[in-house]
Design a protein around this motif. Structure first.
Motif, mmCIF file in Angstrom:
data_model
loop_
_atom_site.group_PDB
_atom_site.id
_atom_site.type_symbol
_atom_site.label_atom_id
_atom_site.label_comp_id
_atom_site.label_asym_id
_atom_site.label_seq_id
_atom_site.Cartn_x
_atom_site.Cartn_y
_atom_site.Cartn_z
ATOM 1 N N PHE A 182 0.830 -1.203 0.000
ATOM 2 C CA PHE A 182 0.000 0.000 0.000
ATOM 3 C C PHE A 182 0.868 1.259 0.000
ATOM 4 C CE2 PHE A 182 -3.922 -2.253 1.632
ATOM 5 C CZ PHE A 182 -4.721 -1.859 0.573
ATOM 6 N N TYR A 183 1.923 1.266 0.791
ATOM 7 C CA TYR A 183 2.798 2.436 0.878
ATOM 8 C C TYR A 183 3.404 2.761 -0.485
ATOM 9 C CZ TYR A 183 7.009 5.168 1.719
ATOM 10 O OH TYR A 183 8.001 6.123 1.638
ATOM 11 N N LEU B 79 0.601 3.916 -2.919
ATOM 12 C CA LEU B 79 0.135 5.260 -2.602
ATOM 13 C C LEU B 79 1.171 6.315 -2.987
ATOM 14 C CD1 LEU B 79 -1.520 4.659 0.873
ATOM 15 C CD2 LEU B 79 -2.689 5.293 -1.241
ATOM 16 N N TYR C 97 -7.157 3.882 -0.903
ATOM 17 C CA TYR C 97 -6.884 4.823 -1.981
ATOM 18 C C TYR C 97 -7.862 5.999 -1.960
ATOM 19 C CZ TYR C 97 -3.519 1.619 -4.097
ATOM 20 O OH TYR C 97 -2.418 0.843 -4.336
ATOM 21 N N ALA D 91 -6.643 8.517 0.438
ATOM 22 C CA ALA D 91 -5.520 9.255 -0.151
ATOM 23 C C ALA D 91 -6.017 10.278 -1.167
ATOM 24 C CB ALA D 91 -4.547 8.283 -0.808
#
Length: 390
Positions: free
Chosen positions: A189-190, A193, A376, A379
């Protein structure tokens, strides 16, 4: 003299969007009714008309790297009022699914998770793994207990209860499986993103949506506390008209997972810090969080399924995979406990085995499934707040 612009359409992108549920894309004749109808679109650059145009032309980078696709909550107002039946909400949902696969790594696994023909092998992996863990626990538990006991560590956490799941699959083996999987998901995910936010900023600069030339991560993170309350309240759903009721089901599932997460963290802390092993009494507050969380998950997912079956929605494999996973997670968690309370050793171990397989799906495949849209979306909403979109 006007400038000439060369458009190089990505036909493969168009085909994938269509295959992911955006099959009504080509019905759009760009009347902008959708952007006018949307109650949550920013006034300075509303959606989804520009996304429909970009997707129709195959402008993959323009639309996949846009923060606006994550501001859409697929409330359905635009689809209802579209004079051509172009279903813009479904198209944006398909673009979001494409974006998840685009930013997640490894891409091969991302493709497998969205391919229904690969569900068998994705399930067979954890099924075989936990079968092996059960064999090791049941047949070699005594030997391993002696080895671990030599170092002052309990291999199987003993309890006075007649049935304990740790006697079927050791708690150590369960945690040794899920902790690395959870860590890997966080890393995936990091990285995803990071790529997505950079693309969003580049697109925002190109389209004049922000005057912030350099992306300031510290300032970006400072906007997170502004976005989280909107997520927790499901504020955007309340602004929708056509499918406003969807907010209730989504909130039930969200808070259900929150309750289960709290119960898991507390149980793990009690086990490894205080040496207190389950199962716990039904009047224990820990059980309240877990049981209530499981009930909310099942009821919320059931409402979502009812909504999709009761309306003419474009539901593909990605939708049903997520809904099936969510409702089965909650159901097997509750049934595992019910079978234990009923004194059925075989029943509780069988359902617990199925529950472990489903949790594996959640932990290992979440960065590639539709469930990743929650991360997401936060974000995307955070970047929109940072870029001063109104």
């Amino acid at each position: 003299m006007s400038d000439n612009t060369l458009v190089n359409p990505n036909l493969e992108f168009i085909d994938e969007v269509v295959g992911l549920g955006g099959d009504s894309l080509k019905k759009c004749f760009q009347c902008a009714s959708c952007s006018v109808a949307c109650p949550i679109a920013p006034e300075d650059s509303p959606f989804p008309r520009k996304e429909m145009i970009a997707a129709s032309w195959g402008l993959k980078d323009r639309v996949v790297g846009s923060a606006d696709i994550w501001l859409c909550h697929e409330c359905g107002d635009c689809s209802t009022l579209c004079p051509r039946g172009a279903q813009p909400g479904d198209v944006l949902s398909a673009i979001r699914s494409y974006a998840i696969s685009e930013y997640a790594r490894p891409k091969k696994l991302a493709k497998m998770v969205t391919d229904k023909s690969k569900l068998g092998i994705l399930t067979a992996i954890p099924a075989a793994w936990f079968a092996l863990m059960a064999i090791i626990t049941m047949f070699f538990g005594g030997t391993m207990e002696k080895i671990f006991g030599f170092f002052g560590v309990h291999w199987i956490h003993h309890t006075d209860a007649p049935i304990a799941h740790a006697n079927f699959v050791s708690t150590w083996l369960v945690d040794a499986t899920f902790v690395p999987l959870a860590t890997a998901s966080v890393v995936i995910f990091y990285l995803g993103l990071k790529r997505m936010i950079n693309d969003m900023h580049e697109n925002a600069l190109t389209e004049g949506k922000t005057d912030k030339q350099d992306l300031d991560i510290k300032e970006l993170l400072k906007t997170v506390p502004t976005v989280i309350p909107k997520i927790l309240k499901h504020q955007q759903f309340n602004e929708c008209g056509e499918n406003k009721s969807r907010g209730t089901a989504h909130m039930m599932v969200l808070y259900g997972f929150v309750g289960c997460f709290i119960a898991t963290v507390i149980a793990g802390s009690l086990l490894y810090l205080a040496g207190t092993a389950g199962p716990y009494s039904q009047i224990n507050p820990l059980k309240w969080f877990g049981n209530l969380g499981g009930i909310l998950i099942v009821l919320g997912a059931a409402l979502m399924i009812k909504d999709r079956l009761g309306k003419d929605k474009s539901s593909g494999y990605k939708d049903w995979y997520l809904l099936g996973l969510v409702i089965l997670l909650g159901a097997t968690g509750l049934l595992t406990e019910m079978a234990r309370l009923a004194g059925s050793t075989f029943g509780t171990y069988l359902v617990y085995y199925l529950h472990l397989i489903l949790v594996f799906h959640l932990f290992a495949y979440v960065p590639f499934s539709k469930l990743a849209h929650f991360v997401y979306r936060i974000a995307g909403m955070t970047y929109a707040e940072y870029a001063n979109r109104k």
